[in-house]
Design an enzyme around this catalytic site. Structure first.
Site, PDB file in Angstrom:
ATOM      1  N   CYS A 119       0.472  18.269 -25.797  1.00 19.54           N
ATOM      2  CA  CYS A 119       0.898  17.035 -25.123  1.00 19.54           C
ATOM      3  C   CYS A 119       1.922  16.235 -25.917  1.00 19.54           C
ATOM      4  O   CYS A 119       2.583  15.354 -25.375  1.00 19.54           O
ATOM      5  CB  CYS A 119      -0.311  16.157 -24.816  1.00 19.54           C
ATOM      6  SG  CYS A 119      -1.472  16.951 -23.710  1.00 19.54           S
ATOM      7  N   HIS A 254       1.861   8.662 -23.537  1.00 23.07           N
ATOM      8  CA  HIS A 254       1.360   9.893 -22.927  1.00 23.07           C
ATOM      9  C   HIS A 254       0.271   9.509 -21.928  1.00 23.07           C
ATOM     10  O   HIS A 254      -0.562   8.647 -22.200  1.00 23.07           O
ATOM     11  CB  HIS A 254       0.802  10.811 -24.022  1.00 23.07           C
ATOM     12  CG  HIS A 254       0.088  12.011 -23.480  1.00 23.07           C
ATOM     13  ND1 HIS A 254       0.627  12.790 -22.482  1.00 23.07           N
ATOM     14  CD2 HIS A 254      -1.120  12.562 -23.783  1.00 23.07           C
ATOM     15  CE1 HIS A 254      -0.221  13.772 -22.201  1.00 23.07           C
ATOM     16  NE2 HIS A 254      -1.281  13.651 -22.977  1.00 23.07           N
ATOM     17  N   ASN A 284      -2.867  14.240 -16.178  1.00 26.81           N
ATOM     18  CA  ASN A 284      -2.264  14.576 -17.475  1.00 26.81           C
ATOM     19  C   ASN A 284      -1.377  15.806 -17.303  1.00 26.81           C
ATOM     20  O   ASN A 284      -1.868  16.910 -17.074  1.00 26.81           O
ATOM     21  CB  ASN A 284      -3.389  14.855 -18.484  1.00 26.81           C
ATOM     22  CG  ASN A 284      -2.867  15.148 -19.881  1.00 26.81           C
ATOM     23  OD1 ASN A 284      -1.666  15.348 -20.080  1.00 26.81           O
ATOM     24  ND2 ASN A 284      -3.772  15.165 -20.846  1.00 26.81           N
TER      25      ASN A 284
HETATM   26  N1  ACO Z   1     -17.497  14.659 -12.485  1.00 23.73           N
HETATM   27  C1  ACO Z   1     -18.751  14.132 -12.568  1.00 23.73           C
HETATM   28  N2  ACO Z   1     -19.449  14.098 -13.715  1.00 23.73           N
HETATM   29  C2  ACO Z   1     -18.873  14.634 -14.808  1.00 23.73           C
HETATM   30  C3  ACO Z   1     -17.587  15.201 -14.777  1.00 23.73           C
HETATM   31  C4  ACO Z   1     -16.887  15.210 -13.550  1.00 23.73           C
HETATM   32  N3  ACO Z   1     -15.664  15.724 -13.419  1.00 23.73           N
HETATM   33  N4  ACO Z   1     -17.284  15.642 -16.003  1.00 23.73           N
HETATM   34  C5  ACO Z   1     -18.327  15.355 -16.801  1.00 23.73           C
HETATM   35  N5  ACO Z   1     -19.287  14.748 -16.073  1.00 23.73           N
HETATM   36  C6  ACO Z   1     -20.588  14.248 -16.550  1.00 23.73           C
HETATM   37  C7  ACO Z   1     -21.074  15.016 -17.748  1.00 23.73           C
HETATM   38  O1  ACO Z   1     -21.741  16.193 -17.365  1.00 23.73           O
HETATM   39  C8  ACO Z   1     -21.971  14.010 -18.411  1.00 23.73           C
HETATM   40  O2  ACO Z   1     -23.202  13.986 -17.711  1.00 23.73           O
HETATM   41  P1  ACO Z   1     -24.588  13.806 -18.495  1.00 23.73           P
HETATM   42  O3  ACO Z   1     -24.517  12.426 -19.117  1.00 23.73           O
HETATM   43  O4  ACO Z   1     -25.601  13.915 -17.421  1.00 23.73           O
HETATM   44  O5  ACO Z   1     -24.643  14.900 -19.511  1.00 23.73           O
HETATM   45  C9  ACO Z   1     -21.278  12.672 -18.125  1.00 23.73           C
HETATM   46  O6  ACO Z   1     -20.412  12.911 -17.000  1.00 23.73           O
HETATM   47  C10 ACO Z   1     -20.488  12.160 -19.297  1.00 23.73           C
HETATM   48  O7  ACO Z   1     -19.649  13.205 -19.790  1.00 23.73           O
HETATM   49  P2  ACO Z   1     -18.656  12.988 -21.016  1.00 23.73           P
HETATM   50  O8  ACO Z   1     -17.879  14.237 -21.262  1.00 23.73           O
HETATM   51  O9  ACO Z   1     -19.438  12.447 -22.176  1.00 23.73           O
HETATM   52  O10 ACO Z   1     -17.708  11.856 -20.424  1.00 23.73           O
HETATM   53  P3  ACO Z   1     -16.708  10.876 -21.167  1.00 23.73           P
HETATM   54  O11 ACO Z   1     -17.066   9.495 -20.874  1.00 23.73           O
HETATM   55  O12 ACO Z   1     -16.469  11.256 -22.604  1.00 23.73           O
HETATM   56  O13 ACO Z   1     -15.339  11.145 -20.376  1.00 23.73           O
HETATM   57  C11 ACO Z   1     -13.245  12.344 -20.601  1.00 23.73           C
HETATM   58  C12 ACO Z   1     -14.782  12.428 -20.389  1.00 23.73           C
HETATM   59  C13 ACO Z   1     -12.634  11.654 -19.410  1.00 23.73           C
HETATM   60  C14 ACO Z   1     -12.705  13.755 -20.701  1.00 23.73           C
HETATM   61  C15 ACO Z   1     -12.900  11.566 -21.890  1.00 23.73           C
HETATM   62  O14 ACO Z   1     -13.688  12.005 -22.952  1.00 23.73           O
HETATM   63  C16 ACO Z   1     -11.433  11.660 -22.276  1.00 23.73           C
HETATM   64  O15 ACO Z   1     -10.567  11.155 -21.596  1.00 23.73           O
HETATM   65  N6  ACO Z   1     -11.124  12.238 -23.433  1.00 23.73           N
HETATM   66  C17 ACO Z   1      -9.756  12.301 -23.928  1.00 23.73           C
HETATM   67  C18 ACO Z   1      -8.922  13.318 -23.264  1.00 23.73           C
HETATM   68  C19 ACO Z   1      -7.499  13.245 -23.799  1.00 23.73           C
HETATM   69  O16 ACO Z   1      -7.008  12.213 -24.178  1.00 23.73           O
HETATM   70  N7  ACO Z   1      -6.778  14.308 -23.901  1.00 23.73           N
HETATM   71  C20 ACO Z   1      -5.413  14.162 -24.446  1.00 23.73           C
HETATM   72  C21 ACO Z   1      -4.842  15.302 -24.868  1.00 23.73           C
HETATM   73  S1  ACO Z   1      -4.791  16.568 -23.641  1.00 23.73           S
HETATM   74  C22 ACO Z   1      -3.830  17.857 -24.305  1.00 23.73           C
HETATM   75  O17 ACO Z   1      -3.316  17.827 -25.371  1.00 23.73           O
HETATM   76  C23 ACO Z   1      -3.732  19.131 -23.540  1.00 23.73           C
END
Ligand code: ACO
Length: 327
Positions: A119, A254, A284
């Site tokens: 990214c 980004h 993204n």
């Molecule tokens: N729909 C519904 N529920 C979901 C989904 C979904 N799509 N995905 C995960 N969940 C559930 C999980 O199973 C979990 O359930 P549980 O509590 O029963 O176990 C709950 O939601 C929380 O999951 P987390 O993964 O802990 O969710 P989080 O709040 O961390 O959000 C996210 C996830 C959006 C991916 C976040 O962590 C994020 O944005 N991270 C950064 C990503 C990023 O910036 N990437 C940049 C670089 S990308 C690149 O370089 C290619």
């Protein structure tokens, strides 16, 4: 008033953007995986994404964006010096996507190569182009970010497949002799920490037997690092140029997650109207996200001549970086 001395800078003279026609809303994604519009919007701010049709490869989309940038700048393709393509989803291992694009554009005198920094690839590309232009190696460089992440997503993994989209953005940079207060790239800052490689990666590739590769991300870990690392890159850019956040007209971040964008904006004390957001429409798009956001801000007039823009990105590697650009 005494005349300011002139120096060579990489000046942005054109931008271009390409998004596939096919749009998938969060409701569409909920038909493929166990998710909901509410969950995706609340966690990420994403409402929809574009997915490429079979003919819309990284090279195809990058060439469309690149052509627009050349047209806006009024530079004939035959006069172009180099093509740098930032992509993690090239059409092939080789030839480089940049060289395919060089042929599609008819940029016969340009050399070209791809750059892999996930990214952060576009910000890395700006930095390389800036060095080549200031060194006098070439007079113009097309920097393109182009991605088809829909082809490396694991549609069994709801935690990642809802986060990404496809598209391409391009800028043309040209070497110009300008005054200190004039336009151009003022600085770029690049960083990497390979010890964090296993929190965001593709688990295969064309060099691996029977393993095309899918994106794997430990989202929480990436999130935990993102705001602080990006704030550091942004602060280094400001400090080197003796500027403060108040001098920034527009932050072009980004577009991974609205919460990360808001976190960086808040650390800088920037009001929402000075932060470009496209993540709700594009999701993204990895290396394409910053040039797509930049092209939109230029198109709608928010990024006008004379404005000071701060660009930043973070991605797999981890890699991250910032660029200060006066239009
Ligand atoms: N729909 C519904 N529920 C979901 C989904 C979904 N799509 N995905 C995960 N969940 C559930 C999980 O199973 C979990 O359930 P549980 O509590 O029963 O176990 C709950 O939601 C929380 O999951 P987390 O993964 O802990 O969710 P989080 O709040 O961390 O959000 C996210 C996830 C959006 C991916 C976040 O962590 C994020 O944005 N991270 C950064 C990503 C990023 O910036 N990437 C940049 C670089 S990308 C690149 O370089 C290619």
């Amino acid at each position: 008033m005494a005349e300011q001395p002139l120096s060579t800078r990489a000046v942005l003279t054109g931008t271009g953007a390409y998004l596939p026609a096919q749009v998938l809303t969060n409701e569409d994604m909920a038909k493929r995986v166990d998710t909901s519009d509410e969950w995706i919007v609340e966690r990420t701010g994403i409402k929809q994404r574009h997915f490429a049709a079979p003919h819309e490869t990284a090279a195809f989309m990058g060439a469309e964006a690149g052509r627009q940038a050349l047209e806006k700048a009024g530079l004939p393709p035959e006069a172009l010096g180099a093509v740098i393509v930032a992509t993690s989803t090239p059409d092939q291992s080789f030839p480089a996507t940049a060289v395919r694009i060089q042929a599609m554009l008819g940029a016969k005198k340009a050399f070209g190569f791809d750059l892999s920094a996930a990214c952060s690839g576009f910000v890395y590309g700006l930095s390389v182009a800036d060095a080549m232009l200031r060194a006098g190696q070439v007079k113009s460089v097309l920097v393109i970010g182009t991605e088809v992440f829909s082809r490396i997503l694991n549609f069994e993994d709801r935690t990642t497949c809802v986060l990404f989209g496809d598209g391409a953005g391009a800028v043309l940079l040209e070497a110009r002799e300008v005054e200190k207060s004039g336009p151009g790239l003022l600085s770029t800052h690049l960083y990497a920490d390979g010890s964090l490689g296993d929190i965001l990666y593709v688990d295969g590739g064309t060099g691996q037997k029977d393993k095309p590769g899918h994106l794997v991300m430990h989202g929480r870990e990436v999130f935990r690092h993102a705001v602080n690392l990006l704030a550091g890159a942004v602060n280094d850019a400001l400090a080197e140029n003796n500027l403060t956040a108040a001098d920034i007209d527009l932050l072009v971040p980004h577009q991974a997650n609205k919460r990360i964008i808001d976190g960086v904006g808040k650390k800088l004390g920037l009001p929402a109207e000075r932060v470009v957001v496209t993540v709700h429409k594009h999701a993204n798009t990895s290396a394409a996200s910053v040039p797509l956001a930049l092209a939109e801000a230029i198109q709608d007039g928010r990024a006008a001549p004379g404005k000071l823009l701060l660009l930043e990105a973070l991605g797999g590697g981890l890699t991250w970086g910032s660029a200060l650009l006066r239009l």
